[in-house]
Design a protein around this motif. Structure first.
Motif, PDB file in Angstrom:
ATOM      1  N   LEU A 144       0.830  -1.203   0.000  1.00  0.00           N
ATOM      2  CA  LEU A 144       0.000   0.000   0.000  1.00  0.00           C
ATOM      3  C   LEU A 144       0.866   1.256   0.000  1.00  0.00           C
ATOM      4  CD1 LEU A 144      -2.822   1.204   0.093  1.00  0.00           C
ATOM      5  CD2 LEU A 144      -2.754   1.019   2.585  1.00  0.00           C
ATOM      6  N   VAL A 145       1.956   1.232   0.754  1.00  0.00           N
ATOM      7  CA  VAL A 145       2.888   2.364   0.753  1.00  0.00           C
ATOM      8  C   VAL A 145       3.445   2.584  -0.654  1.00  0.00           C
ATOM      9  CG1 VAL A 145       5.109   3.195   1.604  1.00  0.00           C
ATOM     10  CG2 VAL A 145       3.494   2.135   3.186  1.00  0.00           C
ATOM     11  N   VAL A 146       3.812   1.475  -1.327  1.00  0.00           N
ATOM     12  CA  VAL A 146       4.347   1.574  -2.689  1.00  0.00           C
ATOM     13  C   VAL A 146       3.295   2.145  -3.635  1.00  0.00           C
ATOM     14  CG1 VAL A 146       5.196   0.240  -4.653  1.00  0.00           C
ATOM     15  CG2 VAL A 146       6.028  -0.269  -2.355  1.00  0.00           C
ATOM     16  N   LEU A 147       2.046   1.691  -3.510  1.00  0.00           N
ATOM     17  CA  LEU A 147       0.984   2.179  -4.392  1.00  0.00           C
ATOM     18  C   LEU A 147       0.703   3.668  -4.177  1.00  0.00           C
ATOM     19  CD1 LEU A 147      -1.500  -0.822  -4.317  1.00  0.00           C
ATOM     20  CD2 LEU A 147      -0.108  -0.070  -6.232  1.00  0.00           C
ATOM     21  N   PHE A 148       0.754   4.124  -2.924  1.00  0.00           N
ATOM     22  CA  PHE A 148       0.588   5.553  -2.675  1.00  0.00           C
ATOM     23  C   PHE A 148       1.723   6.342  -3.326  1.00  0.00           C
ATOM     24  CE2 PHE A 148      -2.512   4.764   0.814  1.00  0.00           C
ATOM     25  CZ  PHE A 148      -3.437   5.719   0.448  1.00  0.00           C
ATOM     26  N   ALA A 149       2.950   5.795  -3.266  1.00  0.00           N
ATOM     27  CA  ALA A 149       4.081   6.454  -3.920  1.00  0.00           C
ATOM     28  C   ALA A 149       3.878   6.510  -5.427  1.00  0.00           C
ATOM     29  CB  ALA A 149       5.378   5.730  -3.585  1.00  0.00           C
ATOM     30  N   GLU A 150       3.341   5.421  -6.005  1.00  0.00           N
ATOM     31  CA  GLU A 150       3.081   5.407  -7.447  1.00  0.00           C
ATOM     32  C   GLU A 150       2.047   6.468  -7.829  1.00  0.00           C
ATOM     33  OE1 GLU A 150       1.849   1.515  -8.462  1.00  0.00           O
ATOM     34  OE2 GLU A 150       3.808   0.618  -8.100  1.00  0.00           O
ATOM     35  N   ARG A 151       0.992   6.589  -7.018  1.00  0.00           N
ATOM     36  CA  ARG A 151      -0.032   7.579  -7.333  1.00  0.00           C
ATOM     37  C   ARG A 151       0.541   8.999  -7.240  1.00  0.00           C
ATOM     38  NH1 ARG A 151      -1.508   3.623  -8.869  1.00  0.00           N
ATOM     39  NH2 ARG A 151      -3.538   2.629  -8.747  1.00  0.00           N
ATOM     40  N   GLY A 152       1.396   9.241  -6.244  1.00  0.00           N
ATOM     41  CA  GLY A 152       2.014  10.558  -6.128  1.00  0.00           C
ATOM     42  C   GLY A 152       2.893  10.873  -7.324  1.00  0.00           C
ATOM     43  N   LEU A 153       3.688   9.884  -7.767  1.00  0.00           N
ATOM     44  CA  LEU A 153       4.536  10.092  -8.937  1.00  0.00           C
ATOM     45  C   LEU A 153       3.697  10.288 -10.196  1.00  0.00           C
ATOM     46  CD1 LEU A 153       7.373   7.486  -8.272  1.00  0.00           C
ATOM     47  CD2 LEU A 153       7.601   9.974  -8.309  1.00  0.00           C
ATOM     48  N   ALA A 154       2.616   9.505 -10.318  1.00  0.00           N
ATOM     49  CA  ALA A 154       1.741   9.655 -11.488  1.00  0.00           C
ATOM     50  C   ALA A 154       1.118  11.044 -11.521  1.00  0.00           C
ATOM     51  CB  ALA A 154       0.654   8.574 -11.465  1.00  0.00           C
ATOM     52  N   ARG A 155       0.741  11.547 -10.351  1.00  0.00           N
ATOM     53  CA  ARG A 155       0.173  12.900 -10.279  1.00  0.00           C
ATOM     54  C   ARG A 155       1.213  13.939 -10.691  1.00  0.00           C
ATOM     55  NH1 ARG A 155      -1.215  12.489  -5.514  1.00  0.00           N
ATOM     56  NH2 ARG A 155      -3.298  11.677  -5.883  1.00  0.00           N
TER      57      ARG A 155
ATOM     58  N   LEU B 157       3.595  13.453 -12.725  1.00  0.00           N
ATOM     59  CA  LEU B 157       3.852  13.307 -14.153  1.00  0.00           C
ATOM     60  C   LEU B 157       2.672  13.768 -15.003  1.00  0.00           C
ATOM     61  CD1 LEU B 157       5.628   9.823 -14.102  1.00  0.00           C
ATOM     62  CD2 LEU B 157       6.680  12.036 -14.605  1.00  0.00           C
ATOM     63  N   GLY B 158       1.628  14.283 -14.348  1.00  0.00           N
ATOM     64  CA  GLY B 158       0.507  14.830 -15.104  1.00  0.00           C
ATOM     65  C   GLY B 158      -0.593  13.851 -15.397  1.00  0.00           C
ATOM     66  N   GLY B 159      -0.716  12.800 -14.565  1.00  0.00           N
ATOM     67  CA  GLY B 159      -1.794  11.852 -14.771  1.00  0.00           C
ATOM     68  C   GLY B 159      -3.143  12.441 -14.414  1.00  0.00           C
ATOM     69  N   GLY B 160      -4.187  11.906 -15.027  1.00  0.00           N
ATOM     70  CA  GLY B 160      -5.531  12.383 -14.740  1.00  0.00           C
ATOM     71  C   GLY B 160      -6.074  11.781 -13.454  1.00  0.00           C
ATOM     72  N   GLU B 161      -7.327  12.100 -13.159  1.00  0.00           N
ATOM     73  CA  GLU B 161      -7.957  11.633 -11.915  1.00  0.00           C
ATOM     74  C   GLU B 161      -8.010  10.116 -11.855  1.00  0.00           C
ATOM     75  OE1 GLU B 161     -12.270  11.968  -9.621  1.00  0.00           O
ATOM     76  OE2 GLU B 161     -11.848  13.169 -11.401  1.00  0.00           O
ATOM     77  N   GLU B 162      -8.248   9.486 -13.002  1.00  0.00           N
ATOM     78  CA  GLU B 162      -8.384   8.031 -13.029  1.00  0.00           C
ATOM     79  C   GLU B 162      -7.078   7.355 -12.646  1.00  0.00           C
ATOM     80  OE1 GLU B 162      -9.718   4.634 -16.267  1.00  0.00           O
ATOM     81  OE2 GLU B 162     -10.314   6.721 -16.551  1.00  0.00           O
ATOM     82  N   GLN B 163      -5.923   7.901 -13.094  1.00  0.00           N
ATOM     83  CA  GLN B 163      -4.633   7.292 -12.814  1.00  0.00           C
ATOM     84  C   GLN B 163      -4.090   7.650 -11.437  1.00  0.00           C
ATOM     85  OE1 GLN B 163      -5.280   8.766 -15.799  1.00  0.00           O
ATOM     86  NE2 GLN B 163      -5.337   6.908 -17.044  1.00  0.00           N
TER      87      GLN B 163
ATOM     88  N   GLY C 252       8.826   3.430 -12.678  1.00  0.00           N
ATOM     89  CA  GLY C 252       8.494   2.881 -13.984  1.00  0.00           C
ATOM     90  C   GLY C 252       7.008   2.656 -14.148  1.00  0.00           C
ATOM     91  N   ARG C 253       6.347   2.112 -13.122  1.00  0.00           N
ATOM     92  CA  ARG C 253       4.917   1.875 -13.259  1.00  0.00           C
ATOM     93  C   ARG C 253       4.128   3.181 -13.185  1.00  0.00           C
ATOM     94  NH1 ARG C 253       1.193  -2.803 -10.500  1.00  0.00           N
ATOM     95  NH2 ARG C 253       1.057  -1.463  -8.655  1.00  0.00           N
ATOM     96  N   ALA C 254       4.600   4.131 -12.365  1.00  0.00           N
ATOM     97  CA  ALA C 254       3.925   5.424 -12.325  1.00  0.00           C
ATOM     98  C   ALA C 254       3.981   6.100 -13.693  1.00  0.00           C
ATOM     99  CB  ALA C 254       4.576   6.314 -11.260  1.00  0.00           C
ATOM    100  N   TRP C 255       5.131   6.001 -14.359  1.00  0.00           N
ATOM    101  CA  TRP C 255       5.246   6.597 -15.706  1.00  0.00           C
ATOM    102  C   TRP C 255       4.324   5.886 -16.681  1.00  0.00           C
ATOM    103  CZ3 TRP C 255       6.745   4.385 -20.355  1.00  0.00           C
ATOM    104  CH2 TRP C 255       6.955   5.273 -21.412  1.00  0.00           C
ATOM    105  N   LEU C 256       4.254   4.550 -16.588  1.00  0.00           N
ATOM    106  CA  LEU C 256       3.434   3.796 -17.528  1.00  0.00           C
ATOM    107  C   LEU C 256       1.946   4.021 -17.280  1.00  0.00           C
ATOM    108  CD1 LEU C 256       3.940   1.839 -19.871  1.00  0.00           C
ATOM    109  CD2 LEU C 256       3.597  -0.054 -18.267  1.00  0.00           C
ATOM    110  N   GLU C 257       1.573   4.254 -16.016  1.00  0.00           N
ATOM    111  CA  GLU C 257       0.161   4.448 -15.687  1.00  0.00           C
ATOM    112  C   GLU C 257      -0.432   5.660 -16.397  1.00  0.00           C
ATOM    113  OE1 GLU C 257      -2.214   2.898 -13.646  1.00  0.00           O
ATOM    114  OE2 GLU C 257      -0.863   1.192 -13.741  1.00  0.00           O
ATOM    115  N   VAL C 258       0.374   6.678 -16.674  1.00  0.00           N
ATOM    116  CA  VAL C 258      -0.161   7.888 -17.303  1.00  0.00           C
ATOM    117  C   VAL C 258      -0.045   7.838 -18.824  1.00  0.00           C
ATOM    118  CG1 VAL C 258       0.359   9.251 -15.258  1.00  0.00           C
ATOM    119  CG2 VAL C 258       2.037   9.158 -17.102  1.00  0.00           C
TER     120      VAL C 258
END
Length: 295
Positions: A24-35, A37-43, A257-263
């Motif tokens: 869960l800590v890792v997933l929160f970090a991914e969401r922060g990085l995705a945000r 990187l300019g990800g939308g609300e869904e990502q 890497g996954r945060a970048w790919l998510e967006v």
């Protein structure tokens, strides 16, 4: 008494809840990085969004689809931390989180049911990469098959290359490098219920056991990659600190890497994830060639 102790290990430390907390800590970090990187609300939606308990009267299939992946990740956490089992057992348990939830998805709604073939293709590609990499890594020593986790004490898969010579050295070095990259690309994907959460946005309703299984799966697979690359902690305080720093670097790279790919768009994601099974099959082919040459 032993059964109760084993059950506590599976549930708490080093089992399901510990792995789920780390994931869960890792997933929160991914969401922060995705945000960032300019990800939308869904990502960039929180991993806690849309959680619900099991339905009031779940069917047997619903209960199995929700609880079995979580139980498998609890056992996988025990195996990894207590150095038990082998790579093939871990691959099988991770496969449970990739395939069993498809039954729950197929019964959820018409939109998700229509996507099951796509989810299955993505899950199968990831699991093929995992299986091929696990077998290739197990062939890292000349004249033997070593999938046991005990073989990773103080050494990673690439350390075994020193036992080879001649053409076998080049073959096994290439094989293990491809296996490591295949596992890294494997980490960029998500289990099926993660795919549903990404595609359905704020309307998704995901059961708590399924979410916990996804969180734990993330921690288990990151730790698996670290162990394949580094082995278990090196001896001494300095060695343990170095190992911890190296693991943190691997986890950070995988998370970024996954945060970048998510967006990115879905087509690019699928193309990137298809690299994993290709690398896995190449890794296995090279390992088999090295084993045949060494034999």
């Amino acid at each position: 008494m032993q059964i109760a102790t084993d059950l506590l290990k599976v549930l708490f430390f080093p089992g399901l809840l510990f792995m789920a907390s780390c994931g869960l800590v890792v997933l929160f970090a991914e969401r922060g990085l995705a945000r960032a990187l300019g990800g939308g609300e869904e990502q960039t939606k929180s991993p806690l969004a849309g959680l619900t308990a099991l339905p009031p009267s779940p069917s047997l299939g619903d209960a199995i689809a929700a609880l079995l992946p979580a139980a498998a990740m609890g056992v996988a956490g025990v195996f990894l931390v207590w150095v038990e089992g082998d790579l093939l057992s871990l691959a099988l348990m991770i496969s449970v989180t990739g395939l069993i939830p498809l039954a729950w998805i197929a019964c959820s709604d018409a939109e998700s049911t229509a996507r099951v073939p796509l989810f299955f293709r993505e899950a199968f590609a990831r699991l093929l990469a995992l299986a091929c990499a696990a077998v290739a890594v197990s062939l890292r020593y000349p004249g033997g098959f070593a999938p046991e986790l005990e073989g990773f004490n103080a050494q990673g898969a690439l350390d075994a290359v020193r036992a080879w010579s001649g053409p076998g050295f080049a073959l096994i070095l290439s094989s293990q490098a491809c296996a490591v990259v295949a596992l890294f690309v494997f980490l960029l994907g998500r289990p099926p219920y993660g795919s549903v959460a990404r595609r359905r946005g704020s309307e998704v309703v995901i059961t708590a056991p399924a979410a916990v299984a996804e969180w734990a799966e993330r921690a288990v697979t990151v730790l698996l990659l670290a162990l394949v690359c580094l082995g278990y902690p090196w001896k001494g305080a300095v060695g343990a600190l170095s190992w911890g720093a190296s693991c943190l670097g691997i986890a950070t790279a995988a998370t970024a890497g996954r945060a970048w790919l998510e967006v990115r768009d879905a087509v690019l994601r699928r193309r990137v994830l298809l690299v994993a099974p290709l690398l896995g099959m190449v890794s296995l082919a090279l390992a088999l060639a090295a084993a045949a040459y060494g034999g």
